[in-house]
Design an enzyme around this catalytic site. Structure first.
Site, PDB file in Angstrom:
ATOM      1  N   LYS A  29       0.871  -1.015   0.027  1.00  0.00           N
ATOM      2  CA  LYS A  29      -0.002  -0.134  -0.080  1.00  0.00           C
ATOM      3  C   LYS A  29       0.853   1.226  -0.049  1.00  0.00           C
ATOM      4  CE  LYS A  29      -1.639   2.524   2.998  1.00  0.00           C
ATOM      5  NZ  LYS A  29      -1.578   3.849   2.049  1.00  0.00           N
TER       6      LYS A  29
ATOM      7  N   GLY B  43       7.338   5.186   8.080  1.00  0.00           N
ATOM      8  CA  GLY B  43       6.402   6.407   8.328  1.00  0.00           C
ATOM      9  C   GLY B  43       6.636   6.940   9.636  1.00  0.00           C
ATOM     10  N   SER B  44       5.671   7.712  10.144  1.00  0.00           N
ATOM     11  CA  SER B  44       5.886   8.403  11.362  1.00  0.00           C
ATOM     12  C   SER B  44       5.718   7.210  12.820  1.00  0.00           C
ATOM     13  CB  SER B  44       4.471   9.120  11.547  1.00  0.00           C
ATOM     14  OG  SER B  44       3.185   8.598  12.007  1.00  0.00           O
TER      15      SER B  44
ATOM     16  N   VAL C 193       2.101   6.239  13.701  1.00  0.00           N
ATOM     17  CA  VAL C 193       1.569   5.228  13.062  1.00  0.00           C
ATOM     18  C   VAL C 193       2.354   3.976  13.284  1.00  0.00           C
ATOM     19  CG1 VAL C 193       0.857   4.319  10.617  1.00  0.00           C
ATOM     20  CG2 VAL C 193       0.496   6.816  11.181  1.00  0.00           C
ATOM     21  N   GLY C 194       3.516   3.984  13.315  1.00  0.00           N
ATOM     22  CA  GLY C 194       4.304   2.791  13.505  1.00  0.00           C
ATOM     23  C   GLY C 194       3.961   2.362  14.860  1.00  0.00           C
TER      24      GLY C 194
ATOM     25  N   GLU D 236      10.547   1.522  10.260  1.00  0.00           N
ATOM     26  CA  GLU D 236      11.405   2.611   9.894  1.00  0.00           C
ATOM     27  C   GLU D 236      10.831   4.132   9.997  1.00  0.00           C
ATOM     28  OE1 GLU D 236      13.305   5.423   8.899  1.00  0.00           O
ATOM     29  OE2 GLU D 236      13.168   5.069   6.726  1.00  0.00           O
TER      30      GLU D 236
ATOM     31  N   CYS E 157      14.141  10.719   5.962  1.00  0.00           N
ATOM     32  CA  CYS E 157      14.219  10.333   7.300  1.00  0.00           C
ATOM     33  C   CYS E 157      15.791  10.356   7.918  1.00  0.00           C
ATOM     34  CB  CYS E 157      13.657   8.934   7.443  1.00  0.00           C
ATOM     35  SG  CYS E 157      14.466   7.829   6.371  1.00  0.00           S
TER      36      CYS E 157
ATOM     37  N   GLU F 144      11.206  16.185  14.579  1.00  0.00           N
ATOM     38  CA  GLU F 144      11.684  15.857  13.333  1.00  0.00           C
ATOM     39  C   GLU F 144      10.779  16.885  12.243  1.00  0.00           C
ATOM     40  OE1 GLU F 144      12.344  12.169  10.160  1.00  0.00           O
ATOM     41  OE2 GLU F 144      10.420  12.364  11.363  1.00  0.00           O
TER      42      GLU F 144
END
Length: 351
Positions: free
Chosen positions: A55, A108-109, A112-113, A130, A164, A255
């Site tokens: 996705k 991603g963030s 969400v991770g 990651e 990142c 970040e």
């Protein structure tokens, strides 16, 4: 007299370590560097014998679709690489919850991770996460200052800072601090939005980056260059440098994901290590020093998955990539990545 020896009858066992495939692998990728992010998860998963349900971000999905189309064109069987479009809440979560998916790779963030991690923990399936960084770029007083300043600017302006592994915290030894700042200012002034600096990808991120300019002003950071959106059309941000930053400021801890670098002075080697590690993240780090013994000693003590000495971010597909702390866990790229997409099995045979 002769002695007869009876034949020895013993049982011998041998053990063989095998690496069976995980099965169906879910790959969820972000809007920045979408083709790179998809390929570095899909490639090792395929090498290990898995099939993919990917996705991409709904904002930048076209490159992943094209990669799957080309894979089919060159002979990949139908169903090996599958692309499902939609939002993270609707499609990403469904992939992680699907009982047929036995491994997930997410970029991603942190938020969400963490949510994906909760679902995966309930299902007891492995993850590769990651999740970003706030990487330290350490410059000692014996470094090649010209090169270090130029590379430091590259470290937080590549892809307009939407990387990142951006080197957004520049730690400079106090004895060369002023000289380094002048050279860094010259390097950043040569970067022109719309010419050699691209746009911020989304309107929301464009607004977020600008919000940090007010934060920096409120914290008392000194603006060296930039600090505003670029003139004209498009989501362009001026490459921005803040000096006299302390590591507890928000611009040093959060970040930003834009072309913004902060410069933090330090006095001793111990100071540099302490400041570098005073972060929730641990993705990459860079050390600039002509004293290789010191550079390697400092590199060993930095809490980050990748450390570079006298060069900024020269990773290739052969080098394992991944983080410590809130930057995630697991590794992409290199032979190590393949191990994350298989399950070690030991078979013991009695002979």
């Amino acid at each position: 007299m002769k002695t007869a020896f009876a034949p020895c009858r013993t049982a011998v066992s041998i053990s063989i370590a095998l690496n069976p495939k995980a099965g169906i692998v879910g790959v969820i990728t972000p809007w920045n560097l979408p083709l790179n992010q998809a390929a570095r998860a899909i490639a090792p998963a395929l090498v290990a014998g898995n099939v993919i349900v990917a996705k991409p971000s709904e904002i930048t999905s076209q490159t992943t679709i094209e990669m799957a189309r080309l894979a089919t064109e060159v002979g990949f069987p139908n169903g090996v690489i599958n692309i499902v479009l939609g939002t993270g809440k609707e499609v990403g979560e469904a992939i992680v919850r699907n009982p047929d998916v036995r491994k997930v790779a997410f970029t991603g963030s942190v938020g969400v991770g963490r949510a994906i991690g909760h679902i995966a923990a309930d299902r007891i399936i492995p993850l590769t996460l990651e999740l970003g960084g706030k990487s330290a770029n350490i410059v000692f007083d014996d470094a090649d200052i010209d090169t270090a300043a130029t590379e430091a600017v590259k470290g937080f302006t590549l892809n307009a800072g939407q990387v990142c592994s951006a080197g957004t915290r520049v730690l400079v030894q106090r004895s060369v601090y002023d000289v380094f700042l002048e050279k860094m200012k010259s390097a950043v002034q040569a970067i022109v939005p719309g010419e050699n600096l691209g746009p911020i990808i989304t309107p929301a991120q464009f607004q977020r980056v600008q919000s940090f300019f007010k934060v920096a002003e409120g914290d008392g950071a000194r603006l060296v260059h930039g600090g505003a959106a670029a003139e004209g059309d498009g989501f362009y941000i001026q490459p921005t440098v803040y000096a006299d930053v302390s590591n507890d400021m928000r611009i040093a801890q959060e970040e930003i994901f834009g072309p913004v670098g902060v410069v933090i002075p330090f006095d001793t080697e111990e100071d540099a290590i302490r400041i570098a590690n005073d972060s929730d993240y641990g993705l990459i780090g860079t050390v600039w020093s002509q004293n290789i013994s010191r550079a390697l000693r400092v590199a060993d003590r930095i809490d980050a998955g990748q450390i570079f000495v006298n060069v900024w971010n020269t990773m290739s597909v052969q080098t394992p990539f991944g983080g410590y702390k809130n930057s995630g866990y697991g590794r992409e790229k290199g032979i190590e990545a393949i191990h994350h997409y298989s399950h070690l099995k030991t078979v013991t045979v009695k002979i």
